[in-house]
Design an enzyme around this catalytic site. Structure first.
Site, PDB file in Angstrom:
ATOM      1  N   ASP A 270       3.878  -1.378  -5.802  1.00 26.54           N
ATOM      2  CA  ASP A 270       3.532  -0.816  -6.613  1.00 26.54           C
ATOM      3  C   ASP A 270       3.692   0.597  -7.221  1.00 26.54           C
ATOM      4  O   ASP A 270       3.916   1.216  -6.854  1.00 26.54           O
ATOM      5  CB  ASP A 270       1.813  -0.141  -6.121  1.00 26.54           C
ATOM      6  CG  ASP A 270       1.041   0.796  -6.434  1.00 26.54           C
ATOM      7  OD1 ASP A 270       0.487   0.228  -7.580  1.00 26.54           O
ATOM      8  OD2 ASP A 270      -0.012   0.979  -5.746  1.00 26.54           O
TER       9      ASP A 270
ATOM     10  N   ASP B 192      -8.929   2.813 -12.133  1.00 28.28           N
ATOM     11  CA  ASP B 192      -8.127   3.646 -11.366  1.00 28.28           C
ATOM     12  C   ASP B 192      -7.189   2.762 -13.295  1.00 28.28           C
ATOM     13  O   ASP B 192      -6.772   2.093 -12.592  1.00 28.28           O
ATOM     14  CB  ASP B 192      -7.114   3.616  -9.804  1.00 28.28           C
ATOM     15  CG  ASP B 192      -7.778   4.340  -9.004  1.00 28.28           C
ATOM     16  OD1 ASP B 192      -8.495   4.998  -9.519  1.00 28.28           O
ATOM     17  OD2 ASP B 192      -7.383   4.053  -7.779  1.00 28.28           O
TER      18      ASP B 192
ATOM     19  N   ASP C 209      -4.687   6.527 -12.428  1.00 30.66           N
ATOM     20  CA  ASP C 209      -4.086   6.563 -10.951  1.00 30.66           C
ATOM     21  C   ASP C 209      -2.028   6.262 -10.952  1.00 30.66           C
ATOM     22  O   ASP C 209      -2.089   5.291 -10.675  1.00 30.66           O
ATOM     23  CB  ASP C 209      -4.821   5.506 -10.246  1.00 30.66           C
ATOM     24  CG  ASP C 209      -4.078   5.904  -8.646  1.00 30.66           C
ATOM     25  OD1 ASP C 209      -3.118   6.825  -8.448  1.00 30.66           O
ATOM     26  OD2 ASP C 209      -4.498   5.036  -7.967  1.00 30.66           O
TER      27      ASP C 209
ATOM     28  N   MET D   9     -14.742  12.824  -8.699  1.00 30.05           N
ATOM     29  CA  MET D   9     -14.409  11.433  -6.998  1.00 30.05           C
ATOM     30  C   MET D   9     -13.575  12.262  -5.764  1.00 30.05           C
ATOM     31  O   MET D   9     -12.506  13.402  -6.692  1.00 30.05           O
ATOM     32  CB  MET D   9     -13.681  10.593  -8.032  1.00 30.05           C
ATOM     33  CG  MET D   9     -13.019   9.774  -6.998  1.00 30.05           C
ATOM     34  SD  MET D   9     -11.630   9.759  -5.992  1.00 30.05           S
ATOM     35  CE  MET D   9     -10.142   8.425  -7.508  1.00 30.05           C
TER      36      MET D   9
ATOM     37  N   ASP E 258       2.929   1.506 -10.241  1.00 26.64           N
ATOM     38  CA  ASP E 258       1.622   2.854 -10.718  1.00 26.64           C
ATOM     39  C   ASP E 258       2.122   3.812 -12.220  1.00 26.64           C
ATOM     40  O   ASP E 258       2.296   5.227 -12.510  1.00 26.64           O
ATOM     41  CB  ASP E 258       1.065   4.637 -10.269  1.00 26.64           C
ATOM     42  CG  ASP E 258      -0.067   3.460  -8.417  1.00 26.64           C
ATOM     43  OD1 ASP E 258      -0.399   2.429  -8.988  1.00 26.64           O
ATOM     44  OD2 ASP E 258       1.271   3.823  -7.255  1.00 26.64           O
TER      45      ASP E 258
ATOM     46  N   GLU F 109      -7.803  -0.903  -9.939  1.00 21.34           N
ATOM     47  CA  GLU F 109      -6.748  -0.797 -10.158  1.00 21.34           C
ATOM     48  C   GLU F 109      -6.101  -1.838 -11.218  1.00 21.34           C
ATOM     49  O   GLU F 109      -5.732  -2.894 -10.928  1.00 21.34           O
ATOM     50  CB  GLU F 109      -5.820   0.234  -8.864  1.00 21.34           C
ATOM     51  CG  GLU F 109      -4.516   0.167  -9.414  1.00 21.34           C
ATOM     52  CD  GLU F 109      -3.684   1.771  -8.900  1.00 21.34           C
ATOM     53  OE1 GLU F 109      -4.691   2.429  -8.074  1.00 21.34           O
ATOM     54  OE2 GLU F 109      -2.591   1.169  -8.810  1.00 21.34           O
TER      55      GLU F 109
ATOM     56  N   GLU G 218     -11.612   0.198  -3.397  1.00 24.33           N
ATOM     57  CA  GLU G 218     -10.408  -0.331  -4.359  1.00 24.33           C
ATOM     58  C   GLU G 218      -9.595  -0.959  -3.096  1.00 24.33           C
ATOM     59  O   GLU G 218      -9.259  -0.697  -1.823  1.00 24.33           O
ATOM     60  CB  GLU G 218      -9.812   1.252  -3.780  1.00 24.33           C
ATOM     61  CG  GLU G 218      -8.465   0.632  -4.724  1.00 24.33           C
ATOM     62  CD  GLU G 218      -7.459   2.154  -5.531  1.00 24.33           C
ATOM     63  OE1 GLU G 218      -7.852   3.584  -5.261  1.00 24.33           O
ATOM     64  OE2 GLU G 218      -6.556   2.860  -5.835  1.00 24.33           O
TER      65      GLU G 218
ATOM     66  N   HIS H 187      -7.454  13.490  -2.790  1.00 28.70           N
ATOM     67  CA  HIS H 187      -7.854  13.615  -1.068  1.00 28.70           C
ATOM     68  C   HIS H 187      -7.868  14.340  -0.577  1.00 28.70           C
ATOM     69  O   HIS H 187      -7.311  15.591  -0.612  1.00 28.70           O
ATOM     70  CB  HIS H 187      -6.559  13.242  -0.528  1.00 28.70           C
ATOM     71  CG  HIS H 187      -5.701  11.665  -0.947  1.00 28.70           C
ATOM     72  ND1 HIS H 187      -5.327  11.621  -2.662  1.00 28.70           N
ATOM     73  CD2 HIS H 187      -6.515   9.851  -0.643  1.00 28.70           C
ATOM     74  CE1 HIS H 187      -5.128  10.004  -2.495  1.00 28.70           C
ATOM     75  NE2 HIS H 187      -5.983   9.520  -2.017  1.00 28.70           N
TER      76      HIS H 187
ATOM     77  N   ASP I 117      -5.217  16.220  -0.320  1.00 31.97           N
ATOM     78  CA  ASP I 117      -3.834  16.858  -1.175  1.00 31.97           C
ATOM     79  C   ASP I 117      -4.541  18.351  -1.195  1.00 31.97           C
ATOM     80  O   ASP I 117      -3.302  19.138  -1.968  1.00 31.97           O
ATOM     81  CB  ASP I 117      -4.316  17.008  -2.685  1.00 31.97           C
ATOM     82  CG  ASP I 117      -4.545  14.873  -2.492  1.00 31.97           C
ATOM     83  OD1 ASP I 117      -3.466  14.356  -1.105  1.00 31.97           O
ATOM     84  OD2 ASP I 117      -4.950  13.930  -2.579  1.00 31.97           O
TER      85      ASP I 117
ATOM     86  N   LYS J 150      -6.403  -3.699  -3.234  1.00 29.08           N
ATOM     87  CA  LYS J 150      -5.322  -3.921  -3.223  1.00 29.08           C
ATOM     88  C   LYS J 150      -4.599  -4.923  -2.139  1.00 29.08           C
ATOM     89  O   LYS J 150      -5.122  -5.128  -1.192  1.00 29.08           O
ATOM     90  CB  LYS J 150      -4.125  -2.413  -2.286  1.00 29.08           C
ATOM     91  CG  LYS J 150      -3.185  -2.726  -3.071  1.00 29.08           C
ATOM     92  CD  LYS J 150      -1.735  -1.378  -2.679  1.00 29.08           C
ATOM     93  CE  LYS J 150      -0.914  -1.086  -2.747  1.00 29.08           C
ATOM     94  NZ  LYS J 150      -0.174   0.157  -3.094  1.00 29.08           N
TER      95      LYS J 150
ATOM     96  N   HIS K 181      -2.760  -2.744  -8.671  1.00 25.50           N
ATOM     97  CA  HIS K 181      -3.099  -3.240  -7.822  1.00 25.50           C
ATOM     98  C   HIS K 181      -3.040  -4.781  -8.055  1.00 25.50           C
ATOM     99  O   HIS K 181      -3.141  -6.048  -7.072  1.00 25.50           O
ATOM    100  CB  HIS K 181      -4.555  -3.284  -6.473  1.00 25.50           C
ATOM    101  CG  HIS K 181      -4.146  -1.576  -6.709  1.00 25.50           C
ATOM    102  ND1 HIS K 181      -5.193  -0.232  -6.329  1.00 25.50           N
ATOM    103  CD2 HIS K 181      -2.633  -1.237  -6.860  1.00 25.50           C
ATOM    104  CE1 HIS K 181      -4.018   0.793  -5.870  1.00 25.50           C
ATOM    105  NE2 HIS K 181      -2.908   0.273  -5.979  1.00 25.50           N
TER     106      HIS K 181
HETATM  107  C1  GLT Z   1      -2.516   5.988  -3.531  1.00 22.23           C
HETATM  108  C2  GLT Z   1      -3.065   4.417  -3.690  1.00 22.23           C
HETATM  109  C3  GLT Z   1      -4.085   4.436  -4.553  1.00 22.23           C
HETATM  110  C4  GLT Z   1      -5.143   5.288  -4.828  1.00 22.23           C
HETATM  111  C5  GLT Z   1      -5.873   6.554  -4.209  1.00 22.23           C
HETATM  112  C6  GLT Z   1      -6.724   7.163  -3.236  1.00 22.23           C
HETATM  113  S1  GLT Z   1      -4.158   6.972  -3.147  1.00 22.23           S
HETATM  114  O1  GLT Z   1      -1.844   6.843  -4.375  1.00 22.23           O
HETATM  115  O2  GLT Z   1      -1.667   4.093  -4.142  1.00 22.23           O
HETATM  116  O3  GLT Z   1      -3.533   3.225  -5.555  1.00 22.23           O
HETATM  117  O4  GLT Z   1      -6.252   4.575  -5.757  1.00 22.23           O
HETATM  118  O5  GLT Z   1      -6.568   6.891  -1.919  1.00 22.23           O
HETATM  119 MN    MN Z   2      -1.315   1.802  -7.205  1.00 24.63          MN
HETATM  120 MN    MN Z   3      -5.890   3.676  -7.102  1.00 24.53          MN
END
Ligand code: GLT
Ligand code: MN
Ligand code: MN
Length: 392
Positions: A256, A246, A292, A89, A258, A218, A182, A55, A58, A184, A221
């Site tokens: 979420d 992702d 991600d 990206m 991750d 993702e 993306e 980002h 970041d 969610k 998500h």
């Molecule tokens: C954030 C989010 C991710 C996105 C990122 C891109 S930032 O961490 O949870 O799923 O992919 O903005």
């Molecule tokens: Mn996520």
């Molecule tokens: Mn993501």
């Protein structure tokens, strides 16, 4: 070196925000020191990654002066040149700053929407400077809790205005970038607009420059939404709309998470890899394999690199398992496509009067057809055995 150790050619990437995640959560403070972007680049290169994504904020902290920006970017470019790491990206942080508390592109306040466009254009310039060819849009704050605040149709229309504008900007600059949207379903907002990859795919078809816009699905998500990730990705791939991905791990019905790729739902993960790598047939996904995800909050810095290596190793291990599964003669026999020389031509290429007549005239014994056992128990058991490594 082990066959499963990652190398640059594997195209594995991580976001600066992933391996740089200091372990803050809604209930607790950071547990690890923040590492500089330059250090993250060096460490990721050592681990065998191909590149790093970011980002705007970041890399260049929000509110930095122009001279600070230039110094940070120059030093980061040197780290990239020293390691051979790429930035495939880039994206905009449109969720952390208080101004985005009620959305960015969908906000009711034109000043907020203008600020979001301004920030995104600058972040696109930064991404282009670093060589990014994919630009991700994740609308973390584009949603509501108090749904009476705006007509959701207006929110979608504003998102379209923003994307039409930004496609125009990229085209005029000649950046040659493609956008990846993306989805969610929720978090951090109660309900996010365009909550799944399927919603995104339809939304994309309504954009002026739809050919330069695809999706960035993702794992976490779609799993949060209770959907099959593989089916979502497949739908995008079937129309050449999988521009980025992702990868991570997630339990159904949770926040979420991750998690490290492949740490949950290994069956979903191997099915995904069959699709992405084309071991099951069909076109392979050629873009970066982006993780991600972030390390557990229990970890120190060494644990972060265990996490990063784990994502990549598991991907490669599952890839080897997927190859073995798809070249297993028993599996191949079970999934061989059925053919019928008389019927097949009637089912392809759309409608014609002749086909309609021929179809109506076919005599099909439904009870007889239904009698056939499909042997999916055996097929699925073979998948499980390959996954568990007892069949090669
Ligand atoms: C954030 C989010 C991710 C996105 C990122 C891109 S930032 O961490 O949870 O799923 O992919 O903005
Ligand atoms: Mn996520
Ligand atoms: Mn993501």
């Amino acid at each position: 070196m082990n066959a499963f150790d990652p190398v640059s050619q594997d195209l594995f990437t991580f976001g600066l925000w992933t391996v740089g995640n200091p372990g803050r959560d809604p209930f607790g403070e950071p547990v690890r020191p923040v590492q500089s972007p330059d250090r993250l680049v060096h460490k990721l290169a050592e681990c065998g990654a191909y590149g790093v994504n970011l980002h705007d904020d970041d890399l260049v902290p929000f509110g930095s002066s122009a001279s600070e920006r230039d110094r940070i970017v120059a030093s980061f470019k040197k780290a990239l040149a020293d390691t051979g790491m790429k930035v495939p990206m880039a994206t905009t942080n449109l969720f952390s700053q208080p101004i985005f508390k009620d959305g960015a592109f969908s906000s009711n306040d034109p000043k907020v929407r203008a600020f979001a466009l301004q920030k995104t254009m600058r972040a696109i310039d930064l991404g282009a400077e670093l060589g990014a060819t994919i630009y991700v849009f994740w609308g973390g704050r584009e949603g509501t809790e108090a749904d009476a605040c705006r007509d959701p149709r207006t929110a979608i229309a504003r998102m379209r205005d923003a994307l039409d504008f930004l496609c125009g900007y990229v085209k005029e600059q000649g950046y040659g970038m493609r956008f990846a949207l993306e989805a969610k379903p929720n978090e951090p907002r109660g309900d996010l607009y365009l909550p799944t990859t399927g919603h995104m795919l339809h939304f994309i078809s309504t954009l002026r420059n739809h050919e330069m816009v695809g999706v960035n699905p993702e794992v976490a998500h779609e799993t949060m939404a209770g959907l099959s990730f593989v089916h979502n990705v497949a739908q995008a791939m079937e129309r050449d709309k999988l521009f980025h991905i992702d990868l991570n791990g997630q339990k159904i019905g949770r926040y979420d998470q991750d998690l490290r790729f492949g740490s949950e739902d290994q069956k979903g993960a191997i099915l995904l890899i069959r699709l992405l790598e084309g071991t099951m047939g069909g076109k392979r996904y050629e873009g970066p394999r982006h993780f991600d995800a972030h390390a557990y909050r229990t970890e120190d810095e060494a644990g972060v690199w265990d996490f990063a290596k784990g994502c990549m190793r598991t991907y490669k291990i599952l890839h080897a398992r997927a190859k073995a599964f798809d070249s297993d003669p028993e599996v191949m026999a079970l999934i061989t496509e059925m053919r019928d020389a008389q019927i097949d031509p009637l089912l392809h290429g759309g409608y014609s009067k002749q086909k309609a007549q021929a179809l109506k005239g076919l005599s099909i014994d439904a009870a007889q057809v239904a009698k056939r056992g499909l042997r999916y128990e055996r097929l699925d058991q073979l998948l499980v055995e390959h996954l568990l490594g007892v069949r090669s």
